[in-house]
Design a protein around this motif. Structure first.
Motif, PDB file in Angstrom:
ATOM      1  N   SER A   1      -1.937  20.273  -5.382  1.00  0.00           N
ATOM      2  CA  SER A   1      -3.214  20.498  -6.060  1.00  0.00           C
ATOM      3  C   SER A   1      -3.356  21.951  -6.457  1.00  0.00           C
TER       4      SER A   1
ATOM      5  N   ARG B   1       0.834  -1.203   0.000  1.00  0.00           N
ATOM      6  CA  ARG B   1       0.000   0.000   0.000  1.00  0.00           C
ATOM      7  C   ARG B   1       0.868   1.252   0.000  1.00  0.00           C
TER       8      ARG B   1
ATOM      9  N   GLY C   1      -8.423   6.144 -11.041  1.00  0.00           N
ATOM     10  CA  GLY C   1      -9.456   6.527 -10.071  1.00  0.00           C
ATOM     11  C   GLY C   1      -8.935   7.467  -8.995  1.00  0.00           C
ATOM     12  N   ASP C   2      -7.807   8.116  -9.268  1.00  0.00           N
ATOM     13  CA  ASP C   2      -7.209   9.007  -8.274  1.00  0.00           C
ATOM     14  C   ASP C   2      -6.500  10.135  -9.025  1.00  0.00           C
ATOM     15  N   ALA C   3      -6.937  11.376  -8.776  1.00  0.00           N
ATOM     16  CA  ALA C   3      -6.412  12.510  -9.547  1.00  0.00           C
ATOM     17  C   ALA C   3      -5.169  13.135  -8.913  1.00  0.00           C
ATOM     18  N   THR C   4      -4.697  12.567  -7.801  1.00  0.00           N
ATOM     19  CA  THR C   4      -3.557  13.163  -7.093  1.00  0.00           C
ATOM     20  C   THR C   4      -2.293  13.178  -7.963  1.00  0.00           C
TER      21      THR C   4
ATOM     22  N   SER D   1      -0.858   7.571  -8.178  1.00  0.00           N
ATOM     23  CA  SER D   1      -1.226   6.156  -8.362  1.00  0.00           C
ATOM     24  C   SER D   1      -0.735   5.604  -9.696  1.00  0.00           C
TER      25      SER D   1
ATOM     26  N   ASP E   1       1.400   4.024  -3.526  1.00  0.00           N
ATOM     27  CA  ASP E   1       1.105   5.456  -3.617  1.00  0.00           C
ATOM     28  C   ASP E   1       2.453   6.154  -3.711  1.00  0.00           C
TER      29      ASP E   1
ATOM     30  N   LYS F   1      -7.131  10.306 -13.012  1.00  0.00           N
ATOM     31  CA  LYS F   1      -8.453   9.976 -12.465  1.00  0.00           C
ATOM     32  C   LYS F   1      -9.100   8.881 -13.337  1.00  0.00           C
TER      33      LYS F   1
ATOM     34  N   ALA G   1       1.422  11.078 -11.660  1.00  0.00           N
ATOM     35  CA  ALA G   1       0.256  10.636 -10.901  1.00  0.00           C
ATOM     36  C   ALA G   1       0.706   9.818  -9.701  1.00  0.00           C
TER      37      ALA G   1
END
Ligand code: ADP
Length: 448
Positions: free
Chosen positions: A140, A112, A194-197, A162, A116, A190, A160
């Protein structure tokens, strides 16, 4: 507890690779497959086979419930995820363990953290690994991004958190493009993950990609197995890998290898891992850690004589590492060519029926592949159909043998990458080892 039956949650050459290690240890195997893979070699060779769904990976190779059911039905006491698919899915690892099935992989919490990239970079920094200069974490706010980029200097790369497989990255040359590219990277991330970070890094001009193979016993013991040079890339995807790197000295290997294995000891990391760096002007910069077996692991096996899948299984079984750092000897040179079912120069996918197949052979030549004559390569999955791995006492001898082996490879009925590798091995820069991560794309452009 001794593992006696492993479910292989994967397909293609890596499913075969795992099957082979298992059988050499006297362990039975369970293949799972989609309806498109009913005739695949891994299904034919495994002791048991369970169909887990229709062709799309989301319905089969990524279908957690069906894979767990298959393990229960077939009486598997362990699961090996291979690479890709569910291999870096911490939730899946937890579900496997919750079912009292041995997870042949790292501890879920480490999967995990390293999955990330923002977290991974923070962790790596705290463990003493050198980082690419960049944002301290996720970014951001555009104004904040502009400040960070101005500090580290353009060009910068927006990545990204992710991300994976080279996707979700944007190079930004100047401040006026930063806002647009950040938005683009965010929405692409995203859509894909599924993650815009996103986060920001200095974009290095002309680095090499050098990664260290590590192994931990999960109890604070860890070793490294040296580096692999994976600088020959197209669209951030590796094409040819070698070990050792042509630019790393024995002293640098020992020094950087120790930095990596110390980090793994401090984490009490379990199983196989790869710590990836960009390398420029003698300096290493951490980019990410992969908490799984890598496609290119056989080049490390060739120069160390260690079976990495066997080692993974042993560690999952609670055994100690099979050797100490002092016992590892790096000998000779190995190169791997990834062979894809695609046009060798336009890269257009080329699935379909293989009419003739004859793999190369001879001393120190290894072909990992699920191909056979009459096999139909399905269009649904990754295009890699074979890996050719060649060993030689020196880099020169390895290259001579690799050229000879490429001459022998026969794959008819589909387009494939062998002609690309043959041409690559005639380029003076490749022969001298003088290439960076930009080299291949530049060469392809000139070749057009
Ligand atoms: P992924 O997980 O998508 O593979 P990585 O972070 O491992 O992403 O990066 C993949 C490739 O992208 C690297 O091997 C390198 O070619 C390029 N890359 C990544 N970060 C940088 C950077 N800061 N500067 C230059 N190139 C980079």
């Amino acid at each position: 507890m001794a593992i006696s039956r492993i479910l292989i949650a994967n397909r293609g050459e890596i499913a075969l690779r795992i099957h082979r290690a298992a059988h050499e240890m006297g362990i039975e195997t369970v293949a799972v497959h989609s309806t498109a893979d009913a005739d695949a070699m891994h299904v034919r060779l495994a002791d048991h086979a369970v169909c887990i769904g229709p062709p799309p990976a989301t319905d089969s190779y990524l279908n957690v419930a069906n894979i767990i059911s298959a393990a229960e039905i077939a009486g598997a006491d362990a699961i090996h995820p291979g690479y890709g698919f569910l291999s870096e899915n911490a939730k899946f690892a937890e579900i496997v363990e919750a079912h009292d099935i041995v997870w042949i992989g790292p501890k879920p919490e480490h999967i995990r953290t390293m999955g990330d990239k923002v977290q991974a970079k923070k962790t790596a920094g705290a463990l003493g690994l050198p980082l690419v200069p960049g944002s301290d974490g996720a970014v951001s706010d555009v104004e904040e991004a502009k400040k960070i980029a101005a500090e580290i200097g353009y060009p910068v790369i927006i990545k990204a958190a992710s991300g994976g497989g080279g996707r979700g990255m944007k190079v930004c040359e100047a401040e006026d493009k930063l806002e647009t590219l950040m938005k683009q990277a965010g929405s692409e991330a995203k859509a894909a993950f599924g993650d815009a970070t996103v986060y920001i890094e200095k974009y290095l001009g002309n680095p090499r990609h050098i990664e260290f193979q590590v192994f931990g016993d999960g109890r604070g013991g860890a070793i490294h197995l040296g580096e692999r040079d994976c600088s020959l890339q197209r669209r951030h995807q590796k094409v040819l890998e070698e070990a050792p790197s042509p630019v790393i000295s024995d002293e640098e290997r020992a020094q950087m290898g120790e930095v990596c294995s110390k980090a793994m000891r401090d984490m009490a990391y379990r199983g196989a891992g790869t710590i990836e760096f960009l390398w420029e002007n003698g300096e290493f910069y951490f980019i990410e850690m992969n908490t799984r077996l890598q496609v290119e692991h056989p080049v490390t096996e060739a120069i160390t004589g260690m079976d990495l899948v066997r080692e993974q299984i042993r560690i999952a079984d609670g055994k100690d590492l099979s050797c100490t750092q002092d016992q590892i000897e790096f000998k000779g040179h190995a190169i791997e060519c990834r062979i894809n079912a695609e046009d060798p120069f336009t890269f257009a996918p080329s699935p379909g029926k293989v009419t003739h197949y004859h793999p190369a052979g001879g001393m120190h030549v290894r072909v990992d592949s699920g191909l056979y004559a009459g096999y139909s390569i399905p269009p649904y999955y990754d295009s890699m159909i074979a890996k050719l791995i060649v060993y030689g006492r020196s880099r020169e001898k390895c290259i001579m043998r690799l050229k000879r082996a490429l001459e022998e490879m026969v794959i008819e009925g589909v387009n494939h990458s062998v002609p690309l590798h043959e041409e690559l091995l005639q380029q003076p820069d490749v022969l001298s080892g003088d290439y960076s991560i930009k080299w291949l794309e530049e060469w392809l452009k000139e070749r057009e």
